[in-house]
Scaffold this active site. Sequence first.
Site, PDB file in Angstrom:
ATOM      1  N   HIS A  53      -4.131   4.609   1.292  1.00 17.06           N
ATOM      2  CA  HIS A  53      -3.824   5.668   0.318  1.00 17.06           C
ATOM      3  C   HIS A  53      -2.561   6.400   0.760  1.00 17.06           C
ATOM      4  O   HIS A  53      -2.600   7.222   1.665  1.00 17.06           O
ATOM      5  CB  HIS A  53      -4.982   6.673   0.223  1.00 17.06           C
ATOM      6  CG  HIS A  53      -6.187   6.114  -0.457  1.00 17.06           C
ATOM      7  ND1 HIS A  53      -6.459   6.337  -1.779  1.00 17.06           N
ATOM      8  CD2 HIS A  53      -7.171   5.322   0.001  1.00 17.06           C
ATOM      9  CE1 HIS A  53      -7.579   5.712  -2.110  1.00 17.06           C
ATOM     10  NE2 HIS A  53      -8.028   5.083  -1.037  1.00 17.06           N
ATOM     11  N   ASP A  76     -17.216  -2.201  -3.284  1.00 13.52           N
ATOM     12  CA  ASP A  76     -15.779  -1.966  -3.087  1.00 13.52           C
ATOM     13  C   ASP A  76     -15.415  -2.460  -1.689  1.00 13.52           C
ATOM     14  O   ASP A  76     -15.977  -2.009  -0.685  1.00 13.52           O
ATOM     15  CB  ASP A  76     -15.493  -0.460  -3.237  1.00 13.52           C
ATOM     16  CG  ASP A  76     -14.003  -0.149  -3.359  1.00 13.52           C
ATOM     17  OD1 ASP A  76     -13.177  -1.003  -3.001  1.00 13.52           O
ATOM     18  OD2 ASP A  76     -13.673   0.973  -3.800  1.00 13.52           O
ATOM     19  N   HIS A 133      -4.171   3.802  -6.290  1.00 15.86           N
ATOM     20  CA  HIS A 133      -3.284   4.303  -5.246  1.00 15.86           C
ATOM     21  C   HIS A 133      -2.211   3.296  -4.866  1.00 15.86           C
ATOM     22  O   HIS A 133      -2.442   2.090  -4.902  1.00 15.86           O
ATOM     23  CB  HIS A 133      -4.098   4.691  -4.009  1.00 15.86           C
ATOM     24  CG  HIS A 133      -5.188   3.705  -3.667  1.00 15.86           C
ATOM     25  ND1 HIS A 133      -5.067   2.790  -2.667  1.00 15.86           N
ATOM     26  CD2 HIS A 133      -6.403   3.471  -4.236  1.00 15.86           C
ATOM     27  CE1 HIS A 133      -6.163   2.047  -2.606  1.00 15.86           C
ATOM     28  NE2 HIS A 133      -6.993   2.435  -3.556  1.00 15.86           N
ATOM     29  N   ASP A 193      -7.604  -4.544  -1.738  1.00 16.40           N
ATOM     30  CA  ASP A 193      -8.614  -3.548  -2.119  1.00 16.40           C
ATOM     31  C   ASP A 193      -9.145  -3.964  -3.488  1.00 16.40           C
ATOM     32  O   ASP A 193      -8.363  -4.132  -4.425  1.00 16.40           O
ATOM     33  CB  ASP A 193      -7.938  -2.169  -2.171  1.00 16.40           C
ATOM     34  CG  ASP A 193      -8.923  -1.025  -2.359  1.00 16.40           C
ATOM     35  OD1 ASP A 193     -10.126  -1.284  -2.546  1.00 16.40           O
ATOM     36  OD2 ASP A 193      -8.472   0.142  -2.321  1.00 16.40           O
ATOM     37  N   GLU A 228     -11.804  -2.829  -9.755  1.00 16.40           N
ATOM     38  CA  GLU A 228     -10.528  -2.612  -9.054  1.00 16.40           C
ATOM     39  C   GLU A 228      -9.883  -3.919  -8.626  1.00 16.40           C
ATOM     40  O   GLU A 228     -10.562  -4.842  -8.168  1.00 16.40           O
ATOM     41  CB  GLU A 228     -10.775  -1.757  -7.799  1.00 16.40           C
ATOM     42  CG  GLU A 228      -9.533  -1.548  -6.936  1.00 16.40           C
ATOM     43  CD  GLU A 228      -9.780  -0.650  -5.738  1.00 16.40           C
ATOM     44  OE1 GLU A 228     -10.932  -0.604  -5.244  1.00 16.40           O
ATOM     45  OE2 GLU A 228      -8.835   0.004  -5.284  1.00 16.40           O
ATOM     46  N   GLU A 260      -7.957   1.299 -10.177  1.00 17.32           N
ATOM     47  CA  GLU A 260      -9.424   1.313 -10.151  1.00 17.32           C
ATOM     48  C   GLU A 260     -10.027   2.299 -11.151  1.00 17.32           C
ATOM     49  O   GLU A 260     -10.381   3.415 -10.782  1.00 17.32           O
ATOM     50  CB  GLU A 260      -9.961   1.550  -8.739  1.00 17.32           C
ATOM     51  CG  GLU A 260      -9.366   2.688  -7.950  1.00 17.32           C
ATOM     52  CD  GLU A 260      -9.940   2.748  -6.531  1.00 17.32           C
ATOM     53  OE1 GLU A 260     -11.152   2.609  -6.353  1.00 17.32           O
ATOM     54  OE2 GLU A 260      -9.147   2.949  -5.592  1.00 17.32           O
TER      55      GLU A 260
HETATM   56 CO    CO Z   1      -9.014   1.510  -3.827  1.00 14.00          CO
END
Ligand code: CO
Length: 293
Positions: free
Chosen positions: A163, A84, A155, A95, A277, A187
């Site tokens: 976030h 990640d 998010h 992200d 994600e 995600e």
């Molecule tokens: Co994330």
Amino acid sequence: MDEEEKQKWLEAGKITRKALEHGKKKISPDKTLLEVAEAVENKINEQGAETAFPVNLSLNEEAAHYTPEAEDDKKFGESIVKLDVGAQVDGYIGDCARTIDLTNENKELVKASEEALENAIEMVEPGAKTREIGAKIEETIESHGFKPIKNLSGHVMVQGIVHTGLTIPNYNTAGFELQEDMVIAIEPFATKGRGKVSSGSKTLIFGLKEEKPVRNQHARKILELAKNYEEYPFAERWLTKAAKGFKLKAGLKELVQKEVFTTYPVLKAKDLVSQTENTVIVTEDGCEITTKL
Ligand code: CO
């Protein structure tokens, strides 16, 4: 969103994905997590960006928040690896996560989170309900015989904040309607066991919560260094210039106890976990993936 801002989100997304692909290629059973994490973080910096959080390399039943320690010699072995990656340029964030199956026995588990993400992204447009997106993720993962992890979610992001508190659920639960120009990370996490994670005993990622005076000299040095990361989470191994070994652990302990630092403990499920994600921008008639090549 004006064109200039959109380009910045797209740029951050592309940098993130390139760094992720760079790491993905390096992951193999005999490599250490540390060399891959450093390679990915270097790739982010080489492209003129900063990390939005330390590279997460979570194995098997770990779902998130494992990042190597300073002299970590842990190897991937035959595991299921969640990579990640978060990068940011002027606060514009990308992200992105992928799962690499080094066991060669869990292709279906990986497919479950990949397909859930694809199906979710197809639904993204202004007015789309996060409840329905979550339901689709849940349904897709269950169709492969697995469970979504319910206490992990996507998010909404804004410049400078990974976030925001608004979440994109991985199951059917109350939420909100997406609006044009929102930037969201979706995600899905799929697992064999119960669809829940809990905090493990290890914490390797921290964030600066509130600056306060601290007595311990090592804690003071650590805090000074950590301030460079501003609002973005940082790894324990990034702080070794301030203190090493036991001194680092003791300094961190005080900073956490005094609530100067917040913690991101390693999150574990009861069984194997996969995660996929991407970051997308909600556009007038759908969405655009920023974390593409
Ligand atoms: Co994330």
